[in-house]
Design an enzyme around this catalytic site. Structure first.
Site, PDB file in Angstrom:
ATOM      1  N   CYS A   1       0.863  -1.186   0.000  1.00 32.01           N
ATOM      2  CA  CYS A   1       0.000   0.000   0.000  1.00 32.01           C
ATOM      3  C   CYS A   1       0.895   1.231   0.000  1.00 32.01           C
ATOM      4  O   CYS A   1       1.884   1.269   0.736  1.00 32.01           O
ATOM      5  CB  CYS A   1      -0.881  -0.020   1.244  1.00 32.01           C
ATOM      6  SG  CYS A   1      -1.927   1.436   1.409  1.00 32.01           S
TER       7      CYS A   1
ATOM      8  N   HIS B   1      -9.123  -3.530  -2.063  1.00 34.77           N
ATOM      9  CA  HIS B   1      -8.124  -2.739  -1.335  1.00 34.77           C
ATOM     10  C   HIS B   1      -8.514  -1.249  -1.319  1.00 34.77           C
ATOM     11  O   HIS B   1      -8.487  -0.603  -0.260  1.00 34.77           O
ATOM     12  CB  HIS B   1      -6.754  -2.940  -1.999  1.00 34.77           C
ATOM     13  CG  HIS B   1      -5.629  -2.193  -1.359  1.00 34.77           C
ATOM     14  ND1 HIS B   1      -4.545  -2.819  -0.780  1.00 34.77           N
ATOM     15  CD2 HIS B   1      -5.400  -0.858  -1.197  1.00 34.77           C
ATOM     16  CE1 HIS B   1      -3.720  -1.908  -0.298  1.00 34.77           C
ATOM     17  NE2 HIS B   1      -4.211  -0.712  -0.547  1.00 34.77           N
ATOM     18  N   GLU B   2      -8.897  -0.720  -2.483  1.00 34.49           N
ATOM     19  CA  GLU B   2      -9.207   0.714  -2.567  1.00 34.49           C
ATOM     20  C   GLU B   2     -10.509   1.056  -1.840  1.00 34.49           C
ATOM     21  O   GLU B   2     -10.592   2.074  -1.156  1.00 34.49           O
ATOM     22  CB  GLU B   2      -9.282   1.171  -4.032  1.00 34.49           C
ATOM     23  CG  GLU B   2      -7.977   1.018  -4.808  1.00 34.49           C
ATOM     24  CD  GLU B   2      -6.763   1.607  -4.101  1.00 34.49           C
ATOM     25  OE1 GLU B   2      -6.898   2.622  -3.391  1.00 34.49           O
ATOM     26  OE2 GLU B   2      -5.662   1.024  -4.232  1.00 34.49           O
TER      27      GLU B   2
ATOM     28  N   HIS C   1     -10.102   1.377   1.787  1.00 34.93           N
ATOM     29  CA  HIS C   1      -9.586   2.697   2.195  1.00 34.93           C
ATOM     30  C   HIS C   1     -10.734   3.681   2.463  1.00 34.93           C
ATOM     31  O   HIS C   1     -10.644   4.513   3.366  1.00 34.93           O
ATOM     32  CB  HIS C   1      -8.698   3.291   1.099  1.00 34.93           C
ATOM     33  CG  HIS C   1      -7.263   2.875   1.175  1.00 34.93           C
ATOM     34  ND1 HIS C   1      -6.492   3.053   2.302  1.00 34.93           N
ATOM     35  CD2 HIS C   1      -6.443   2.309   0.251  1.00 34.93           C
ATOM     36  CE1 HIS C   1      -5.261   2.602   2.064  1.00 34.93           C
ATOM     37  NE2 HIS C   1      -5.207   2.142   0.838  1.00 34.93           N
TER      38      HIS C   1
HETATM   39 ZN    ZN Z   1      -3.604   1.254  -0.097  1.00 29.00          ZN
END
Ligand code: ZN
Length: 206
Positions: free
Chosen positions: A114, A156-157, A160
């Site tokens: 990341c 993953h995004e 966030h």
């Molecule tokens: Zn990330």
């Protein structure tokens, strides 16, 4: 500020990475500010380089992320590794106000990193396929169905945007510096690395 100027990527510890982002309004999406922001996020992601960048990573608590897995990244991969990761190029696009749904829960384990934890990687199990309903750069509804590496990027995004970082989901014993990963484990199949690190086992609490 020049439109080409790169945005600083915030690192873990900044509270913005732990907040749930808010949806953008239709007026905000259509506005010149969002357009400029998307452009600068694209440049920042490419320069990093990365395959995704979420607004919290540049200090903004908004449900917006940019994604792009360039052909040049994918083509230089070992064909066997590429096939195992189901990794294909993904053209640049924006994901705004996304809602994610799992289509295939089969856990797929690979190392990931990341840009907000620069210099580290760990094994993270991700669902193999997802569906994402979101708005595009023009505010138009879009449905994305993705499998393999692209599904990983989306998970993953979108994590966030919910204040979640991969270390929340990783196999802790596989967490390591990316240089040491390359030095000690580069090119090894992930299952072999997991076994060598005894990743599935946590020592009992004392
Ligand atoms: Zn990330």
């Amino acid at each position: 500020m020049s439109p080409k100027k790169l945005l600083p990527i915030v690192q873990l510890g900044d509270p913005v990475l732990r907040h749930v982002g808010r949806d953008l309004t239709p007026a905000e999406i259509r506005g010149a500010e969002a357009k400029a922001l998307i452009e600068r996020m694209r440049e920042t992601m490419r320069k990093a380089p990365g395959v995704g960048l979420a607004a919290p990573q540049i200090g903004l608590g908004l449900r917006l992320a940019v994604i792009e897995d360039q052909a040049s990244y994918v083509e230089e991969m070992d064909p066997e590794e590429r096939a195992a990761k189901e990794r294909d190029p993904v053209p640049f696009h924006v994901v705004i106000n996304p809602r994610i749904e799992i289509l295939d829960r089969t856990p797929v384990r690979f190392f990931e990193g990341c840009l907000s934890l620069a210099g580290f990687v760990a094994v993270v199990a991700r669902a193999r396929a997802v569906r994402v309903r979101c708005l595009d750069h023009a505010g138009k509804p879009r449905t994305i169905e993705a499998q393999g590496w692209y599904a990983r990027i989306l998970q993953h995004e979108i994590d966030h945007l919910d204040g979640v970082v991969y270390v929340d989901r990783m196999e802790p014993r596989t967490f390591m510096g990316s240089d040491d990963f390359a030095h000690h484990w580069g090119g090894e199949p992930v299952e072999l690395v997991r076994a060598a690190l005894d990743a599935a086992r946590l020592p009992p609490e004392r």
